[in-house]
Each structure stands twice: as structure tokens, then as C-alpha cells.
Design a protein around this motif. Sequence first.
Motif, mmCIF file in Angstrom:
data_model
loop_
_atom_site.group_PDB
_atom_site.id
_atom_site.type_symbol
_atom_site.label_atom_id
_atom_site.label_comp_id
_atom_site.label_asym_id
_atom_site.label_seq_id
_atom_site.Cartn_x
_atom_site.Cartn_y
_atom_site.Cartn_z
ATOM 1 N N ILE A 25 -0.013 6.458 -6.586
ATOM 2 C CA ILE A 25 0.283 7.820 -7.051
ATOM 3 C C ILE A 25 0.915 7.820 -8.435
ATOM 4 C CG2 ILE A 25 0.542 8.706 -4.701
ATOM 5 C CD1 ILE A 25 3.572 8.778 -5.160
ATOM 6 N N PHE A 26 1.490 6.675 -8.843
ATOM 7 C CA PHE A 26 2.091 6.579 -10.170
ATOM 8 C C PHE A 26 1.261 5.639 -11.036
ATOM 9 C CE2 PHE A 26 6.097 7.326 -7.606
ATOM 10 C CZ PHE A 26 6.187 8.672 -7.938
ATOM 11 N N SER A 27 0.728 6.167 -12.147
ATOM 12 C CA SER A 27 -0.157 5.362 -12.997
ATOM 13 C C SER A 27 0.583 4.217 -13.663
ATOM 14 C CB SER A 27 -0.803 6.248 -14.065
ATOM 15 O OG SER A 27 0.177 6.830 -14.899
ATOM 16 N N THR A 28 1.888 4.393 -13.917
ATOM 17 C CA THR A 28 2.657 3.324 -14.573
ATOM 18 C C THR A 28 3.155 2.269 -13.592
ATOM 19 O OG1 THR A 28 4.566 4.811 -14.453
ATOM 20 C CG2 THR A 28 3.426 4.656 -16.566
ATOM 21 N N ASN A 29 2.997 2.532 -12.292
ATOM 22 C CA ASN A 29 3.433 1.557 -11.282
ATOM 23 C C ASN A 29 2.536 1.722 -10.054
ATOM 24 O OD1 ASN A 29 4.806 -0.263 -9.694
ATOM 25 N ND2 ASN A 29 6.818 0.621 -10.050
ATOM 26 N N PRO A 30 1.269 1.266 -10.147
ATOM 27 C CA PRO A 30 0.286 1.604 -9.121
ATOM 28 C C PRO A 30 0.257 0.715 -7.885
ATOM 29 C CG PRO A 30 -0.776 0.424 -10.900
ATOM 30 C CD PRO A 30 0.674 0.572 -11.285
ATOM 31 N N THR A 31 0.871 -0.467 -7.921
ATOM 32 C CA THR A 31 0.712 -1.419 -6.823
ATOM 33 C C THR A 31 1.816 -1.289 -5.782
ATOM 34 O OG1 THR A 31 1.996 -3.171 -7.906
ATOM 35 C CG2 THR A 31 -0.351 -3.041 -8.443
ATOM 36 N N LYS A 32 1.532 -1.757 -4.580
ATOM 37 C CA LYS A 32 2.514 -1.696 -3.499
ATOM 38 C C LYS A 32 3.727 -2.569 -3.807
ATOM 39 C CE LYS A 32 2.957 -2.045 1.527
ATOM 40 N NZ LYS A 32 2.231 -2.251 2.808
ATOM 41 N N SER A 33 3.482 -3.779 -4.336
ATOM 42 C CA SER A 33 4.601 -4.675 -4.646
ATOM 43 C C SER A 33 5.466 -4.101 -5.755
ATOM 44 C CB SER A 33 4.079 -6.060 -5.048
ATOM 45 O OG SER A 33 3.271 -5.973 -6.202
ATOM 46 N N GLY A 34 4.822 -3.495 -6.777
ATOM 47 C CA GLY A 34 5.575 -2.892 -7.873
ATOM 48 C C GLY A 34 6.401 -1.715 -7.405
ATOM 49 N N LEU A 35 5.820 -0.894 -6.513
ATOM 50 C CA LEU A 35 6.545 0.258 -5.976
ATOM 51 C C LEU A 35 7.733 -0.200 -5.131
ATOM 52 C CD1 LEU A 35 6.647 3.344 -5.598
ATOM 53 C CD2 LEU A 35 5.219 3.032 -3.568
ATOM 54 N N LYS A 36 7.524 -1.235 -4.332
ATOM 55 C CA LYS A 36 8.603 -1.752 -3.484
ATOM 56 C C LYS A 36 9.771 -2.259 -4.330
ATOM 57 C CE LYS A 36 9.257 -4.742 0.558
ATOM 58 N NZ LYS A 36 8.587 -5.700 1.464
ATOM 59 N N LYS A 37 9.459 -2.953 -5.431
ATOM 60 C CA LYS A 37 10.511 -3.434 -6.330
ATOM 61 C C LYS A 37 11.258 -2.265 -6.958
ATOM 62 C CE LYS A 37 8.208 -7.776 -7.597
ATOM 63 N NZ LYS A 37 7.496 -8.510 -8.681
ATOM 64 N N ALA A 38 10.520 -1.233 -7.365
ATOM 65 C CA ALA A 38 11.144 -0.063 -7.981
ATOM 66 C C ALA A 38 12.070 0.654 -6.999
ATOM 67 C CB ALA A 38 10.067 0.885 -8.484
ATOM 68 N N ILE A 39 11.646 0.746 -5.723
ATOM 69 C CA ILE A 39 12.479 1.378 -4.697
ATOM 70 C C ILE A 39 13.771 0.590 -4.520
ATOM 71 C CG2 ILE A 39 12.642 1.941 -2.238
ATOM 72 C CD1 ILE A 39 9.599 2.464 -2.299
ATOM 73 N N LYS A 40 13.660 -0.737 -4.441
ATOM 74 C CA LYS A 40 14.843 -1.581 -4.252
ATOM 75 C C LYS A 40 15.794 -1.521 -5.450
ATOM 76 C CE LYS A 40 12.933 -4.866 -0.922
ATOM 77 N NZ LYS A 40 12.615 -6.291 -0.623
ATOM 78 N N LYS A 41 15.262 -1.244 -6.641
ATOM 79 C CA LYS A 41 16.098 -1.122 -7.845
ATOM 80 C C LYS A 41 16.702 0.270 -7.991
ATOM 81 C CE LYS A 41 13.678 -4.624 -10.622
ATOM 82 N NZ LYS A 41 12.820 -4.837 -11.827
ATOM 83 N N GLY A 42 16.386 1.172 -7.044
ATOM 84 C CA GLY A 42 16.929 2.520 -7.103
ATOM 85 C C GLY A 42 16.274 3.398 -8.139
#
Length: 284
Positions: A25-42
Amino acid sequence: MQLIESHKVLSLKKPIRLQDYGVGIFSTNPTKSGLKKAIKKGLVFVDGEIASTALFIVGNETIEFFQSEENKKEFDFDLKVLFEDDFLAIIYKPAGIVVSGNSFATIDNALFQNIKKSTQSDAVKPRPVHRLDYPTSGLLLIGKTNSSIIALNKLFENKEIQKTYHAVSIGKMEESGTIDFPVDDKKTLTHFKVLKTVSSERFGFLNLVQLSPKTGRKHQLRKHLASLGNPILGDKQYYLDNLILNGKGLYLHASTLQFVHPITKENLCVSENLPKKFKKIFPH
């Protein structure tokens, strides 16, 4: 932190975990692993609250993706800005640079220093709302607020943004016509008009062609001209044997964008002249 993208969740039949729903859903962070890292970083918020990897999305939430200041990438690259207001901008993308992606040298990473930050309450990091291929030059539309990005995407979906391209094609062509050759098994449509033709010792004929795509499939114009037996000069993917031009790049240029500004309702028509390499073949 700086808001990069925002997404409004539609109604859902059943709850789904955020890290599964958020893939793509986010073009700048499209992958599951990238999204998971972003969630963990708040860096991911749901309805204004910091999200966790255990959170389930039930429907109608607003998901926001932020970027920390220390991770902000800025590519030092001057861009020609052809139009800009508080909601959107139109810039010229040179051939030989990617719009966005994992590499550092992208148009996306050069926007921060070339585009003014919007003063609107829903201002986000300026970002492209469509793409041009790496070897293609021309006009690129940039969104500066969340509402304008959503509105521009809707204009593209509804085919309310008219794009005009110019290309140099190889071989003898009809003066004008319509190409509906399917791309990826999907319906496509391109209108073309030959503006000029010159004879060429190596290629037989070279044509300056105006192209008006009515659909937007990947490599549509390149595939369409190749389907006629008139590939674009410099195309190393769709070509005729022994007629590849090396070292000059692809002769395809996105020359005009025309649409009604989604916020101000102004009629916009922005054009950019043909690159010098075109004018060497067609000087007048």
C-alpha cells in the motif's frame, strides 16, 4: 518525523494483521519485511497511534507511514521544475535516471532539494505519482499533499490525464493510425501521427512520431511501435535484427501533460521541448 504516505482502509469482511494488510500500500516501502521493520521502529501509525506488529486492521482506519529525519535520503541532483504550486509539481526527468526504487540516485531522492515543501495541513514528502522508464525523458507529475496524491491517482485511473509522447521510429510508416496490440494480454490503445520522415542510409527511414496513449501498460508505446515493425530508435529490448543503435539511448520523450488541477480546477497543459538528440535528426 516526516509524513511520507497515508492510506485510508476500506471496509473489510474480516480483520487482518497490519503487517499483512500493509504489503504494497506504500510505494516507498512496498515489501512485508520493510513494513515490519518500519512498524518496529515506530514509523507506522494507525488512527494517530503508534502501531505494533500484533495490531489487526478491521476497516476504515487511517494508516500513516513516517520517515525519521536521520534516514532521509537526499540525492544532490538539479531538476528542471516546469510547474509548481502548494499541491503538485511537474518536473523534467532526464533520460538515464530511475524515478524511484532501491538505488540512491533516483528522482524520488532528488525531490527534497528541488521542490518546495507544501504549507497545507496534509503536506507529505513530495513524490512521483506515476513512472517513466529509465531510458525515457520527459514530464513527471509530483504530488505534495496527501489529498492531491489521492486525487491525481484517481485522475490517472479515470484516464483524465492526457499524455503526449514523441518518438523516433525506424522504417516506413503510415501517416497516422491506431494501435490496439494487446500488452500482457490486456486491452491497450495508442493513437499515432507521423510528423516528419527523413531517409537514413542505415535505417532506411526515420520518423518523428507523435503518440497519444489511451491506456497505460508497461512499455506500451515501445511494444506498440515494435508490433508495427517500426521499433523506437535506440530500443535494445524491442528491436529489429541489425538495426540497434548503441550509445545514444532511447528516442522516447514524454512531451506534454494536460489535465484539470484536482484542487484549484485550473486547466493545466505543460510541455517540454524535444531533447537535442531528436533535433539532430529533425533540425527543423
